[in-house]
Structures are given as C-alpha cells and as structure tokens.
Design a protein around this motif. Sequence first.
Motif, short mmCIF file in Angstrom:
data_model
loop_
_atom_site.label_atom_id
_atom_site.label_comp_id
_atom_site.label_asym_id
_atom_site.label_seq_id
_atom_site.Cartn_x
_atom_site.Cartn_y
_atom_site.Cartn_z
N ARG A 315 0.91 -1.36 0.06
CA ARG A 315 0.06 0.02 0.04
C ARG A 315 0.90 1.28 0.00
NH1 ARG A 315 -3.40 -3.88 -1.27
NH2 ARG A 315 -4.71 -4.83 0.30
N PRO A 316 2.17 1.29 0.76
CA PRO A 316 2.80 2.66 0.65
C PRO A 316 3.21 2.94 -0.73
CG PRO A 316 3.26 1.18 2.64
CD PRO A 316 2.53 0.32 1.79
N ARG A 317 3.43 2.14 -1.65
CA ARG A 317 4.01 2.25 -2.88
C ARG A 317 2.93 2.96 -3.82
NH1 ARG A 317 4.44 -1.01 -8.01
NH2 ARG A 317 6.23 -0.27 -9.05
N GLU A 319 0.57 4.70 -2.78
CA GLU A 319 0.36 6.25 -2.10
C GLU A 319 1.31 7.09 -2.65
OE1 GLU A 319 -0.87 6.95 1.63
OE2 GLU A 319 -1.39 4.89 2.40
N TRP A 320 2.44 6.78 -2.92
CA TRP A 320 3.50 7.57 -3.35
C TRP A 320 3.23 7.82 -4.93
CZ3 TRP A 320 7.95 7.32 -6.51
CH2 TRP A 320 8.34 5.86 -6.65
N ASP A 323 -1.00 8.36 -5.40
CA ASP A 323 -1.67 9.44 -4.40
C ASP A 323 -2.92 8.59 -4.29
OD1 ASP A 323 -2.06 11.43 -2.76
OD2 ASP A 323 -3.11 12.63 -4.38
N PHE A 324 -2.90 7.27 -4.01
CA PHE A 324 -4.20 6.68 -3.77
C PHE A 324 -4.13 5.75 -2.11
CE2 PHE A 324 -6.83 2.77 -4.57
CZ PHE A 324 -8.09 3.36 -5.22
N HIS A 325 -4.98 6.04 -1.44
CA HIS A 325 -4.76 5.59 -0.07
C HIS A 325 -5.84 4.23 -0.10
CE1 HIS A 325 -4.51 5.05 4.27
NE2 HIS A 325 -5.84 4.96 4.31
N TYR A 326 -5.38 3.11 0.32
CA TYR A 326 -6.20 2.02 -0.07
C TYR A 326 -6.13 0.94 0.99
CZ TYR A 326 -7.45 -2.54 -2.13
OH TYR A 326 -8.06 -3.77 -2.53
N ARG A 327 -7.27 0.30 1.49
CA ARG A 327 -7.15 -0.89 2.28
C ARG A 327 -8.42 -1.59 1.86
NH1 ARG A 327 -3.68 1.61 3.70
NH2 ARG A 327 -2.78 2.47 5.66
N GLU A 375 -12.30 8.64 -7.03
CA GLU A 375 -11.25 9.72 -6.53
C GLU A 375 -11.81 10.98 -6.76
OE1 GLU A 375 -7.82 8.61 -4.66
OE2 GLU A 375 -9.85 7.68 -4.32
#
Length: 410
Positions: A315-317, A319-320, A323-327, A375
């Motif tokens: 998930r951190p990859r 995000e950078w 720009d997608f916060h995912y769970r 988004e």
Amino acid sequence: MTRAAARRTAIAATGLDRPRPAKVTARHLKNVFATMGLTQIDSVARVVRSHYLPFYSRLGPYRRETLDRLFYSSPRMGVEYWAHAAAFVPPQTWKHFARAHSEWWRNDFGQRHPETGEEFRNLQTRVLTALSTRPMTAREVAEVVDHDLPEIHRGHWGWNPSQVKVALEALFAGGVISASGRNDHFERIYALARDVSPELPQLPLNYGPPDDPRLGLDPNAELPRGISGVENNVFELTRIAARALGISRPEDIADYFRQRRAPTDAAITELIASGELREVDVEGVAALKWHEARTPRTVNARALLAPFDPLVFYRPRIEWLFDFHYRIEIYTPAAKRVHGYYVTPFLLGDRLVGRADLHRDRAAGILRAHRVTWEPGEEHTTELAEELTTMAEWLGLTAVDREGTHLPLS
C-alpha cells in the motif's frame, strides 16, 4: 522522472499496459506469470480465488482450468511458498527461498523449545515419514501421526493450528516439503518437495546455524557479484523484485518477497554498481529504475485489481506513486468500513481512479458492485460498466448490479 512517467513505468513492468488478446492461451498465462514473478494466494473468494484475478486483469477472460493445469500438473509453472504471504512462485524462485531456509529455522516454530523441542522434532520426522507414502492435508496427517505434545489453544478466531499443522508449516517454510495442490476446502495438500516437482531439491531437516553443512548448499555453485552463501539468494530475489516493479524504492523491493531490509539494501547496492538498477528522482522521491524497464508515452490500461495484485499489494507504494490511499477492509468492523468489504481498485489509463466493493452472488447469478467510490474529480461510469460486464461474463454470471442498478447481460 515525473510521477506520471513513473506510474507508466510501473504499469508497464507488471504487464497491465498491454492489449488483451482475443483468445488467451497457456502461453499468455505463462508470460504474465513470468512478468509478475509471483501471484498471491488467499482463501477469500468474494469474487473468485485471488490468484486468478491478476491474470484476468492483464488478459481478460480466460479458462481458469488452464491456469489450474499450469500450477498443479507437471511440469509446474509455479509452486506454493510463503513468498509474499502465501503465493505461487516459479520453481527456480522457490529454490532461492529454500536454500536460505535456515533463516526460517531460526524463527523456531517450537523446534528448540527447552522442554518440548525434542518431541516436536520427532513429530516432524514422523510427519515426513507419513508424507513419504502420499500427499496429505494436515487433517489427514493428524489421523496417522501420534504425538504427546500439548495442543495449542490461542483463542484466535481464524488461526488455531494443531501441533501437526505447526510441524507441517515449519517443514513447508523450511523448504523441506511443498504443496501438491489444494482440496475443495482450499486446504493445502502437503507433499515431499521432490514429489511436487523434480525441479525442487529435497532438502534435509536442519536445526543448526546458517553455515551448518546440513543445509544442502552446493559449495561449488557460482555466486554472482561477490555476494556469497545465503545472501546470494537474497540477491537473486532482489533482482526479480526490482525487474517486476520497474520503478521502486528500497522498501518496495524488500516487500515484494518480504525480505529483510539490510540484506536487500546490500543487494540493491550491488545492482546499482552493475548498472541493472539506476537511481532516479521522481518529483523529489529517491527511486530506483530497472535498467530495462519501459516508460511508455501513454498507457490504455483498464482493469479492476484484486486486493492482492502485485501493483497494489504494498500500500505505501501506491500512495506515493498514485496518491491512492487503499485498504481492503475485510478485517475492518462493518460499521467502520469506508468503501466496503472486498474493495478492488479501478485502474484507468495511468491512474487509479476509483474502487468498487465487489461480490459474486452465485445463487442469483449476479456480479454485485455494492459500493463504487471515485477519486476526487474522477467518474468513469461507462468504462467501469464495461469492465464489470466483461468480468461477469468471465465468471459465468447473467447480470451486473451496480449500487442497486440491475443490468442484465445481453
């Protein structure tokens, strides 16, 4: 590099930029697997077992029976291992894990417990003897193997293993045994490594330190770029991960096969020195680009991605890069879920534009998108509807229901 160029590099590296073939063959499936380097396994089948979905996302509809044959018939395209969680990896990649299996033995599993360690090691020997007769599930092994160890009751809702199961998992993690398949309940069918594939070496039991000669390592094997011993396997796994990612940071590479950072960073230093990895700046982020990674000018990707797809499983990859916060939200209490239960990101072009909470309702014959979330500034209902329709047809369903809107398949 711009972040958009880095995204296109990442998408191309994982094979999501390529047009879907009109008819998917075994060769297409093999090429996708070689490109990804692994496919994660998970028991949740909200849509379909998770290892099927990355192939669908890249190729479109295909016969799942063909993929089963490639994984479960000789010669096997992939074998199971704890690579990135549970995953299929090529036999050659399995060898890199197996040769480094002393690291797993240091994680113990109870093998060196001061009071019960000897009995646990004896149990492992009896388990191996049982598996020498035929492949078996943990329950089947437990029926034929006796032991005097106290059973473990951890009070966990989903993980209360028997001592036989723990012994099997220790042997599995150590590379001594493998999995010949899964039964209808998705339970592993354990087998001696050599009985799963002739490409897998049959390693001996080992309870010693990393340099113990019983590891079965070939002292005459050529070790590239000066990295020696067990570290050579980390080096090769790092190469595979860096290639599969295309563009990455050191932590992204380490996560691909769940490696420790220190030896991974050492391998990255070697790969930079050799020119196989190149240091790049992605809008202020220090990153690494595989030397053969393509950066297309545009990508026309369109895919719903499994929560365990290699593009998004770290998930951190995303995000950078996106720009997608995912769970995934499976393990989030229902009242606290934001996007749903089985949340699948929607890739369109070079962006993750939204997500859908999907559910294959077998009884009703419907693919349900219970909730769709876009988004900011994005809404691509036509493209999503087309993708949902194609997926429903692949799954043998007769309709799509998108947030209460019923859409029969024509």
